[in-house]
Design a protein around this motif. Structure first.
Motif, PDB file in Angstrom:
ATOM      1  N   GLY A 277       0.813  -1.195   0.000  1.00  0.00           N
ATOM      2  CA  GLY A 277       0.000   0.000   0.000  1.00  0.00           C
ATOM      3  C   GLY A 277       0.853   1.253   0.000  1.00  0.00           C
ATOM      4  O   GLY A 277       2.083   1.184  -0.131  1.00  0.00           O
ATOM      5  N   PRO A 278       0.245   2.413   0.178  1.00  0.00           N
ATOM      6  CA  PRO A 278       0.965   3.685   0.065  1.00  0.00           C
ATOM      7  C   PRO A 278       1.810   4.045   1.279  1.00  0.00           C
ATOM      8  O   PRO A 278       2.570   5.009   1.237  1.00  0.00           O
ATOM      9  CB  PRO A 278      -0.163   4.703  -0.117  1.00  0.00           C
ATOM     10  N   ALA A 279       1.691   3.295   2.376  1.00  0.00           N
ATOM     11  CA  ALA A 279       2.442   3.592   3.590  1.00  0.00           C
ATOM     12  C   ALA A 279       3.062   2.302   4.122  1.00  0.00           C
ATOM     13  O   ALA A 279       2.633   1.204   3.749  1.00  0.00           O
ATOM     14  CB  ALA A 279       1.520   4.209   4.646  1.00  0.00           C
ATOM     15  N   PRO A 280       4.108   2.408   4.963  1.00  0.00           N
ATOM     16  CA  PRO A 280       4.739   1.195   5.502  1.00  0.00           C
ATOM     17  C   PRO A 280       3.736   0.254   6.143  1.00  0.00           C
ATOM     18  O   PRO A 280       2.800   0.674   6.807  1.00  0.00           O
ATOM     19  CB  PRO A 280       5.719   1.755   6.549  1.00  0.00           C
ATOM     20  N   ARG A 281       3.941  -1.033   5.894  1.00  0.00           N
ATOM     21  CA  ARG A 281       3.159  -2.152   6.443  1.00  0.00           C
ATOM     22  C   ARG A 281       1.833  -2.379   5.740  1.00  0.00           C
ATOM     23  O   ARG A 281       1.274  -3.470   5.817  1.00  0.00           O
ATOM     24  CB  ARG A 281       2.904  -1.994   7.949  1.00  0.00           C
ATOM     25  N   LEU A 282       1.277  -1.371   5.082  1.00  0.00           N
ATOM     26  CA  LEU A 282      -0.043  -1.528   4.471  1.00  0.00           C
ATOM     27  C   LEU A 282       0.018  -2.450   3.251  1.00  0.00           C
ATOM     28  O   LEU A 282       0.944  -2.379   2.446  1.00  0.00           O
ATOM     29  CB  LEU A 282      -0.612  -0.178   4.048  1.00  0.00           C
ATOM     30  N   VAL A 283      -1.005  -3.289   3.125  1.00  0.00           N
ATOM     31  CA  VAL A 283      -1.124  -4.230   2.018  1.00  0.00           C
ATOM     32  C   VAL A 283      -2.542  -4.149   1.480  1.00  0.00           C
ATOM     33  O   VAL A 283      -3.484  -3.905   2.243  1.00  0.00           O
ATOM     34  CB  VAL A 283      -0.846  -5.680   2.506  1.00  0.00           C
ATOM     35  N   HIS A 284      -2.705  -4.303   0.171  1.00  0.00           N
ATOM     36  CA  HIS A 284      -4.063  -4.460  -0.343  1.00  0.00           C
ATOM     37  C   HIS A 284      -4.112  -5.650  -1.296  1.00  0.00           C
ATOM     38  O   HIS A 284      -3.108  -6.011  -1.916  1.00  0.00           O
ATOM     39  CB  HIS A 284      -4.590  -3.181  -1.010  1.00  0.00           C
ATOM     40  N   VAL A 285      -5.271  -6.265  -1.372  1.00  0.00           N
ATOM     41  CA  VAL A 285      -5.484  -7.459  -2.186  1.00  0.00           C
ATOM     42  C   VAL A 285      -5.989  -7.030  -3.552  1.00  0.00           C
ATOM     43  O   VAL A 285      -6.920  -6.233  -3.659  1.00  0.00           O
ATOM     44  CB  VAL A 285      -6.494  -8.409  -1.515  1.00  0.00           C
ATOM     45  N   THR A 286      -5.383  -7.564  -4.604  1.00  0.00           N
ATOM     46  CA  THR A 286      -5.801  -7.243  -5.969  1.00  0.00           C
ATOM     47  C   THR A 286      -7.033  -8.073  -6.351  1.00  0.00           C
ATOM     48  O   THR A 286      -7.412  -9.015  -5.652  1.00  0.00           O
ATOM     49  CB  THR A 286      -4.672  -7.550  -6.956  1.00  0.00           C
ATOM     50  N   GLU A 287      -7.644  -7.723  -7.479  1.00  0.00           N
ATOM     51  CA  GLU A 287      -8.769  -8.525  -7.973  1.00  0.00           C
ATOM     52  C   GLU A 287      -8.318  -9.953  -8.255  1.00  0.00           C
ATOM     53  O   GLU A 287      -9.038 -10.917  -7.952  1.00  0.00           O
ATOM     54  CB  GLU A 287      -9.343  -7.889  -9.244  1.00  0.00           C
ATOM     55  N   ARG A 288      -7.133 -10.092  -8.817  1.00  0.00           N
ATOM     56  CA  ARG A 288      -6.590 -11.429  -9.072  1.00  0.00           C
ATOM     57  C   ARG A 288      -6.414 -12.182  -7.755  1.00  0.00           C
ATOM     58  O   ARG A 288      -6.685 -13.381  -7.660  1.00  0.00           O
ATOM     59  CB  ARG A 288      -5.247 -11.310  -9.791  1.00  0.00           C
ATOM     60  N   GLY A 289      -5.967 -11.468  -6.722  1.00  0.00           N
ATOM     61  CA  GLY A 289      -5.770 -12.100  -5.430  1.00  0.00           C
ATOM     62  C   GLY A 289      -7.071 -12.516  -4.775  1.00  0.00           C
ATOM     63  O   GLY A 289      -7.142 -13.572  -4.144  1.00  0.00           O
ATOM     64  N   THR A 290      -8.098 -11.698  -4.911  1.00  0.00           N
ATOM     65  CA  THR A 290      -9.401 -12.044  -4.339  1.00  0.00           C
ATOM     66  C   THR A 290      -9.901 -13.366  -4.908  1.00  0.00           C
ATOM     67  O   THR A 290     -10.360 -14.249  -4.176  1.00  0.00           O
ATOM     68  CB  THR A 290     -10.412 -10.923  -4.622  1.00  0.00           C
ATOM     69  N   GLU A 291      -9.783 -13.508  -6.235  1.00  0.00           N
ATOM     70  CA  GLU A 291     -10.224 -14.748  -6.876  1.00  0.00           C
ATOM     71  C   GLU A 291      -9.287 -15.901  -6.537  1.00  0.00           C
ATOM     72  O   GLU A 291      -9.724 -17.028  -6.267  1.00  0.00           O
ATOM     73  CB  GLU A 291     -10.282 -14.556  -8.390  1.00  0.00           C
ATOM     74  N   GLY A 292      -7.966 -15.637  -6.535  1.00  0.00           N
ATOM     75  CA  GLY A 292      -7.003 -16.698  -6.263  1.00  0.00           C
ATOM     76  C   GLY A 292      -7.108 -17.238  -4.848  1.00  0.00           C
ATOM     77  O   GLY A 292      -7.027 -18.456  -4.632  1.00  0.00           O
ATOM     78  N   LEU A 293      -7.289 -16.375  -3.878  1.00  0.00           N
ATOM     79  CA  LEU A 293      -7.422 -16.830  -2.496  1.00  0.00           C
ATOM     80  C   LEU A 293      -8.706 -17.620  -2.295  1.00  0.00           C
ATOM     81  O   LEU A 293      -8.737 -18.592  -1.545  1.00  0.00           O
ATOM     82  CB  LEU A 293      -7.384 -15.625  -1.555  1.00  0.00           C
ATOM     83  N   ARG A 294      -9.765 -17.210  -2.982  1.00  0.00           N
ATOM     84  CA  ARG A 294     -11.013 -17.975  -2.896  1.00  0.00           C
ATOM     85  C   ARG A 294     -10.839 -19.351  -3.517  1.00  0.00           C
ATOM     86  O   ARG A 294     -11.263 -20.375  -2.946  1.00  0.00           O
ATOM     87  CB  ARG A 294     -12.141 -17.221  -3.605  1.00  0.00           C
ATOM     88  N   ARG A 295     -10.207 -19.392  -4.677  1.00  0.00           N
ATOM     89  CA  ARG A 295     -10.043 -20.671  -5.400  1.00  0.00           C
ATOM     90  C   ARG A 295      -9.077 -21.605  -4.684  1.00  0.00           C
ATOM     91  O   ARG A 295      -9.316 -22.819  -4.586  1.00  0.00           O
ATOM     92  CB  ARG A 295      -9.537 -20.377  -6.812  1.00  0.00           C
ATOM     93  N   SER A 296      -7.971 -21.075  -4.158  1.00  0.00           N
ATOM     94  CA  SER A 296      -6.927 -21.907  -3.569  1.00  0.00           C
ATOM     95  C   SER A 296      -7.223 -22.337  -2.136  1.00  0.00           C
ATOM     96  O   SER A 296      -6.906 -23.461  -1.732  1.00  0.00           O
ATOM     97  CB  SER A 296      -5.583 -21.168  -3.606  1.00  0.00           C
TER      98      SER A 296
END
Length: 253
Positions: free
Chosen positions: A227-246
């Motif tokens: 993300g835009p600041a230290p430690r921050l993370v965001h999930v991409t659209e690809r990640g949303t689908e991949g985490l659901r599938r996997s």
């Protein structure tokens, strides 16, 4: 007795004093994702001048809380190791909340609760959600991922992250291999599976070598991004689908 090695007690007060200064605490929290940051960025995070930041960073280096490397005219600082990040997480569990004084600060706090890194593995609602999914779908076996304060009181301090046992299943090994994570080639010199008690969710998230390897792979796949600041993370659209599938993880962040 003669011939026995000299045993020393640890200087908790000295370590606590290094963390106790608000500016140094903000710097350490900014470094808690394991990445190196220049002194100028840490000064900005702490809200102090470059000269003041240099004094604080010198104390943290001397106390072996952070390490420093030179790149040209710049100095880059990072946490000395995962134990420092684990100590910060443990302190955050008992620390009172900081007052919110601006909308920007409120937004950043909410983002940290949603998804962040804890040194080299995922934390926040994303981290505990992933841990719950790994347990539900038998990638890991063990407790339910919940943290119980009454159990923590009985635990020995040295057992933090080890007092309950999580194990990788054969099914989990296969699922991770399909994702590109080789559970037999994890980062050396650290336990393969540990947990941290997530300070914002008060549940377990996955740490240790497996947590680090899985997080690295999710970044490589572009399922998560910084993300835009230290430690921050965001999930991409690809990640949303991949985490659901996997892993069967449905994100509600």
């Amino acid at each position: 007795m003669d011939g026995e090695p000299l045993k020393q007690q640890t200087d908790i007060a000295r370590a606590a004093a290094l963390i106790a200064d608000p500016s140094r605490a903000r710097m350490l929290k900014s470094l808690a994702d394991g990445r190196a940051l220049p002194a100028s960025a840490l000064a900005g995070e702490a809200g102090v001048s470059a000269a003041t930041a240099s004094v604080h960073l010198g104390k943290l280096v001397e106390g072996e809380f952070v390490t420093v490397t030179r790149q040209g005219r710049h100095r880059y600082y990072r946490l000395a190791g995962p134990d420092i990040s684990a100590a910060l997480e443990a302190l955050a569990l008992i620390a009172p909340p900081l007052p919110l004084t601006s909308l920007k600060q409120s937004n950043r706090t909410n983002a940290l609760h949603r998804a962040r890194t804890c040194y080299d593995h995922l934390a926040g609602r994303l981290g505990v959600g992933l841990m719950a999914a790994l347990l539900e779908h038998r990638v890991l076996t063990g407790p339910d991922g919940g943290h119980r304060a009454e159990d923590a009181v009985r635990d020995r301090p040295a057992s933090y992250g080890r007092d309950v046992r999580y194990e990788l299943t054969d099914t989990g090994r296969e699922r991770l291999a399909a994702l590109g994570v080789d559970a037999d080639r994890l980062p050396p010199r650290r336990p393969p599976i540990r947990y941290c008690v997530d300070w914002s969710e008060h549940r377990h998230h996955l740490a240790g070598g497996l947590g680090a390897a899985l997080t690295t792979r999710l970044f490589d796949l572009d399922w998560v991004r910084w993300g835009p600041a230290p430690r921050l993370v965001h999930v991409t659209e690809r990640g949303t689908e991949g985490l659901r599938r996997s892993f069967g993880l449905t994100l509600v962040l």
